[in-house]
Design a protein around this motif. Sequence first.
Motif, PDB file in Angstrom:
ATOM      1  N   ASP A 108       0.841  -1.194   0.000  1.00  0.00           N
ATOM      2  CA  ASP A 108       0.000   0.000   0.000  1.00  0.00           C
ATOM      3  C   ASP A 108       0.882   1.254   0.000  1.00  0.00           C
ATOM      4  O   ASP A 108       1.830   1.357   0.786  1.00  0.00           O
ATOM      5  CB  ASP A 108      -0.894  -0.011   1.243  1.00  0.00           C
ATOM      6  CG  ASP A 108      -2.062   0.946   1.123  1.00  0.00           C
ATOM      7  OD1 ASP A 108      -1.920   1.991   0.472  1.00  0.00           O
ATOM      8  OD2 ASP A 108      -3.127   0.649   1.717  1.00  0.00           O
TER       9      ASP A 108
ATOM     10  N   ARG B 120      -0.413   4.202   0.686  1.00  0.00           N
ATOM     11  CA  ARG B 120      -1.032   5.154   1.620  1.00  0.00           C
ATOM     12  C   ARG B 120      -0.747   4.814   3.073  1.00  0.00           C
ATOM     13  O   ARG B 120      -0.735   5.700   3.928  1.00  0.00           O
ATOM     14  CB  ARG B 120      -2.543   5.194   1.400  1.00  0.00           C
ATOM     15  CG  ARG B 120      -2.978   5.617   0.002  1.00  0.00           C
ATOM     16  CD  ARG B 120      -4.443   5.263  -0.203  1.00  0.00           C
ATOM     17  NE  ARG B 120      -4.654   3.825  -0.041  1.00  0.00           N
ATOM     18  CZ  ARG B 120      -5.773   3.291   0.462  1.00  0.00           C
ATOM     19  NH1 ARG B 120      -6.742   4.073   0.882  1.00  0.00           N
ATOM     20  NH2 ARG B 120      -5.894   1.979   0.560  1.00  0.00           N
ATOM     21  N   ARG B 121      -0.548   3.543   3.362  1.00  0.00           N
ATOM     22  CA  ARG B 121      -0.306   3.111   4.735  1.00  0.00           C
ATOM     23  C   ARG B 121       1.143   2.659   4.876  1.00  0.00           C
ATOM     24  O   ARG B 121       1.827   2.368   3.903  1.00  0.00           O
ATOM     25  CB  ARG B 121      -1.246   1.981   5.136  1.00  0.00           C
ATOM     26  CG  ARG B 121      -2.720   2.381   5.186  1.00  0.00           C
ATOM     27  CD  ARG B 121      -3.544   1.255   5.789  1.00  0.00           C
ATOM     28  NE  ARG B 121      -4.932   1.635   5.982  1.00  0.00           N
ATOM     29  CZ  ARG B 121      -5.912   1.363   5.133  1.00  0.00           C
ATOM     30  NH1 ARG B 121      -5.649   0.685   4.022  1.00  0.00           N
ATOM     31  NH2 ARG B 121      -7.151   1.738   5.387  1.00  0.00           N
TER      32      ARG B 121
ATOM     33  N   THR C 112      -7.965  -5.526  10.786  1.00  0.00           N
ATOM     34  CA  THR C 112      -8.183  -5.149   9.399  1.00  0.00           C
ATOM     35  C   THR C 112      -7.179  -4.050   9.051  1.00  0.00           C
ATOM     36  O   THR C 112      -6.546  -3.468   9.941  1.00  0.00           O
ATOM     37  CB  THR C 112      -9.610  -4.612   9.181  1.00  0.00           C
ATOM     38  OG1 THR C 112      -9.708  -3.287   9.754  1.00  0.00           O
ATOM     39  CG2 THR C 112     -10.653  -5.527   9.814  1.00  0.00           C
ATOM     40  N   PRO C 113      -7.035  -3.714   7.775  1.00  0.00           N
ATOM     41  CA  PRO C 113      -6.135  -2.608   7.415  1.00  0.00           C
ATOM     42  C   PRO C 113      -6.527  -1.275   8.045  1.00  0.00           C
ATOM     43  O   PRO C 113      -5.720  -0.344   8.064  1.00  0.00           O
ATOM     44  CB  PRO C 113      -6.242  -2.568   5.888  1.00  0.00           C
ATOM     45  CG  PRO C 113      -6.587  -3.961   5.497  1.00  0.00           C
ATOM     46  CD  PRO C 113      -7.512  -4.445   6.575  1.00  0.00           C
ATOM     47  N   ASP C 114      -7.746  -1.175   8.559  1.00  0.00           N
ATOM     48  CA  ASP C 114      -8.204   0.071   9.170  1.00  0.00           C
ATOM     49  C   ASP C 114      -7.956   0.108  10.680  1.00  0.00           C
ATOM     50  O   ASP C 114      -8.493   0.990  11.363  1.00  0.00           O
ATOM     51  CB  ASP C 114      -9.698   0.274   8.902  1.00  0.00           C
ATOM     52  CG  ASP C 114     -10.002   0.468   7.427  1.00  0.00           C
ATOM     53  OD1 ASP C 114      -9.201   1.152   6.758  1.00  0.00           O
ATOM     54  OD2 ASP C 114     -11.017  -0.066   6.952  1.00  0.00           O
ATOM     55  N   ASP C 115      -7.166  -0.835  11.198  1.00  0.00           N
ATOM     56  CA  ASP C 115      -6.895  -0.909  12.637  1.00  0.00           C
ATOM     57  C   ASP C 115      -5.415  -0.646  12.903  1.00  0.00           C
ATOM     58  O   ASP C 115      -4.604  -1.580  12.959  1.00  0.00           O
ATOM     59  CB  ASP C 115      -7.267  -2.290  13.192  1.00  0.00           C
ATOM     60  CG  ASP C 115      -8.765  -2.555  13.125  1.00  0.00           C
ATOM     61  OD1 ASP C 115      -9.532  -1.638  13.475  1.00  0.00           O
ATOM     62  OD2 ASP C 115      -9.159  -3.660  12.724  1.00  0.00           O
ATOM     63  N   PRO C 116      -5.033   0.626  13.085  1.00  0.00           N
ATOM     64  CA  PRO C 116      -3.622   0.923  13.345  1.00  0.00           C
ATOM     65  C   PRO C 116      -3.152   0.338  14.679  1.00  0.00           C
ATOM     66  O   PRO C 116      -3.916   0.231  15.642  1.00  0.00           O
ATOM     67  CB  PRO C 116      -3.575   2.455  13.373  1.00  0.00           C
ATOM     68  CG  PRO C 116      -4.827   2.904  12.692  1.00  0.00           C
ATOM     69  CD  PRO C 116      -5.833   1.846  12.983  1.00  0.00           C
TER      70      PRO C 116
ATOM     71  N   SER D 275      -1.957  -2.682   7.984  1.00  0.00           N
ATOM     72  CA  SER D 275      -2.466  -1.546   8.757  1.00  0.00           C
ATOM     73  C   SER D 275      -1.329  -0.621   9.148  1.00  0.00           C
ATOM     74  O   SER D 275      -0.166  -1.023   9.194  1.00  0.00           O
ATOM     75  CB  SER D 275      -3.177  -2.056  10.018  1.00  0.00           C
ATOM     76  OG  SER D 275      -2.339  -2.893  10.774  1.00  0.00           O
ATOM     77  N   ASP D 276      -1.658   0.627   9.434  1.00  0.00           N
ATOM     78  CA  ASP D 276      -0.653   1.579   9.874  1.00  0.00           C
ATOM     79  C   ASP D 276      -0.052   1.141  11.202  1.00  0.00           C
ATOM     80  O   ASP D 276      -0.730   0.527  12.047  1.00  0.00           O
ATOM     81  CB  ASP D 276      -1.268   2.968  10.039  1.00  0.00           C
ATOM     82  CG  ASP D 276      -1.393   3.712   8.713  1.00  0.00           C
ATOM     83  OD1 ASP D 276      -0.438   3.669   7.932  1.00  0.00           O
ATOM     84  OD2 ASP D 276      -2.450   4.323   8.478  1.00  0.00           O
TER      85      ASP D 276
ATOM     86  N   ARG E 239      -5.344   1.749  17.561  1.00  0.00           N
ATOM     87  CA  ARG E 239      -6.389   0.969  18.235  1.00  0.00           C
ATOM     88  C   ARG E 239      -5.860  -0.270  18.949  1.00  0.00           C
ATOM     89  O   ARG E 239      -6.544  -0.809  19.828  1.00  0.00           O
ATOM     90  CB  ARG E 239      -7.447   0.532  17.223  1.00  0.00           C
ATOM     91  CG  ARG E 239      -8.143   1.681  16.518  1.00  0.00           C
ATOM     92  CD  ARG E 239      -9.132   1.173  15.492  1.00  0.00           C
ATOM     93  NE  ARG E 239      -9.745   2.272  14.744  1.00  0.00           N
ATOM     94  CZ  ARG E 239     -10.617   2.104  13.760  1.00  0.00           C
ATOM     95  NH1 ARG E 239     -10.968   0.877  13.383  1.00  0.00           N
ATOM     96  NH2 ARG E 239     -11.124   3.147  13.134  1.00  0.00           N
TER      97      ARG E 239
END
Length: 557
Positions: free
Chosen positions: A12, A14-15, A193-197, A222-223, A249
């Motif tokens: 990615d 972006r991350r 998930t990729p949305d869970d830094p 994920s970040d 998170r």
Amino acid sequence: MTGPLGWLDRPDERRGIRFAEPDGSWRLWSYAELADLVRRYAGALRDAGVGAGDVVSIVETTGPRFVGLLFGTMLAGGAASPVAPPPPFGDRARWAEHLRGVLRASTPRLVVHDPALSLVAEVCAEAGVPAYDGERLLACAAAAVGPPPPPGPDGLALVQFTSGSSGRVRGVRVPHAALAATVAGIQRWLRMTPDDPTASWLPVHHDMGLVGCLLAPVATGSDLWLMSPGDFVRRPLRYLECFGRRGARLTAMPAFGLDHIVRRVPPEALTGLDFSAWRAVIVGAERIRPALLAEFARFTAPHGLRREALLPAYGLAEATLSVTGLPLDTGWRTATVEQAEVVGCGRPLAGAQVTVVDDDCRAVPDGTVGEIVVRGPSVAAGYLPAAGDDTASRTRIVDGEVRTGDAGFVADGELFVLGRLGDGVKVRGRMLLAEDVEAAAVAACGAPVGRITALLGQVGDEPRVVLLLARPEPGWLPAACAAAEVVAEGVPVEPIVVPVGAVARTSSGKPRRRLMWQDYLAGRLGLGEPATNGPATREPATNGPATDGSAGVLATR
């Protein structure tokens, strides 16, 4: 590619990983940038002679080079073996001897090290092992070439060195399949998930920091906000801001990390921080004090962290990392054993099977204390050939199962961990564990985690308790000794005052109780002075976790 290397196929832009900079800023390396670095290092390592199955020792601090070398080694077909760098203010001679032992055990094809660590090059030259400066290795290599296909599931991905709390450090052989099983189990457990830094300050050289807080987030895409242990020690608020301002998170830490936060961060410093999205704080260490979990929960609750986000867990290098963990959104519970309150460490993860057995290796009923035994897909493939006698360790891998050497019991499917079987003595027919004595002494005087350490053993035919009190405050000594004497049921208790930082610890921060007990018996302990009712006069080396990543950091056993 699949497993922990799968992210390299579609990195990615972006991350990525944000590395903490000394000036307080964060440096973002996108996954696309890191993937390019990984491939360049894979080509450079091949140019240097690394082939399938070769071990590459990586002595690097937390940063992009470590990430590039870790995944680059695996992509080149080798087995990455992270080694904690020498402490900046520690005993260089002792660390050099440790590195010699690691090199003897792992016989690496080569060592890659931080350019600033000249000591590594010196030790490698003595041992006849090729050593490469991580920057020069990349600069002098030919253009990146396509590495060979990654090895199959039985090929080695990692060589993890155990922390040495119960004996000589040993290299644990982790195949790709075991690593993939552990990472997948963590992802399912935390519903990543990729949305869970994720944010982490753990050293990247040991299992929880390496597998749980680096490999798992990277494999998820994920970040990741990544600090060094020293960053965390100096500025724990900066770590909390990752959750309260930047959206992280998920995280993990030992119990003393919670203690460091509540003692060093003033409540008013949390003003404006919002922890409501912070949903998992994995807590893995030796024994977790219920009072400490409650204290951290109270400290963060006004800013939105739910009690259920605290997830006690149990794991060890021989199982790649994870064995059990508390399910999300359930809240921890405790049980009372021999007048001691013990925190539950959750249920089996990643297909693990946990059994508690007696001295004859027979399974015992629920609620009965015995040795914890682990089977499952994440169990490692054994050890490297021992570089010397390691019989002091009770942990062993036999026929695909880990006989952990840890005492515990299962109740309603949840594992409760009591401590190391090798750190106790029999008293009136029951096992008295160092962790029980230590917990009682700490609770009695309110000492911070790590300031009181209990050693147990036999002096002749008689059991004895030795309490090491690190620069005790007035009142600690009588309270700690009285509480220890109650738990020990008449076993003599000998207090010794030591400077903070003087207790021998493993590279992952656990007390080296067996080593210190042997030194005590031989009259070599020499850490301090006979205890008195007042505080020691020596100044401490530090008043918190170590700042270098090689001591005072996480152990998951």
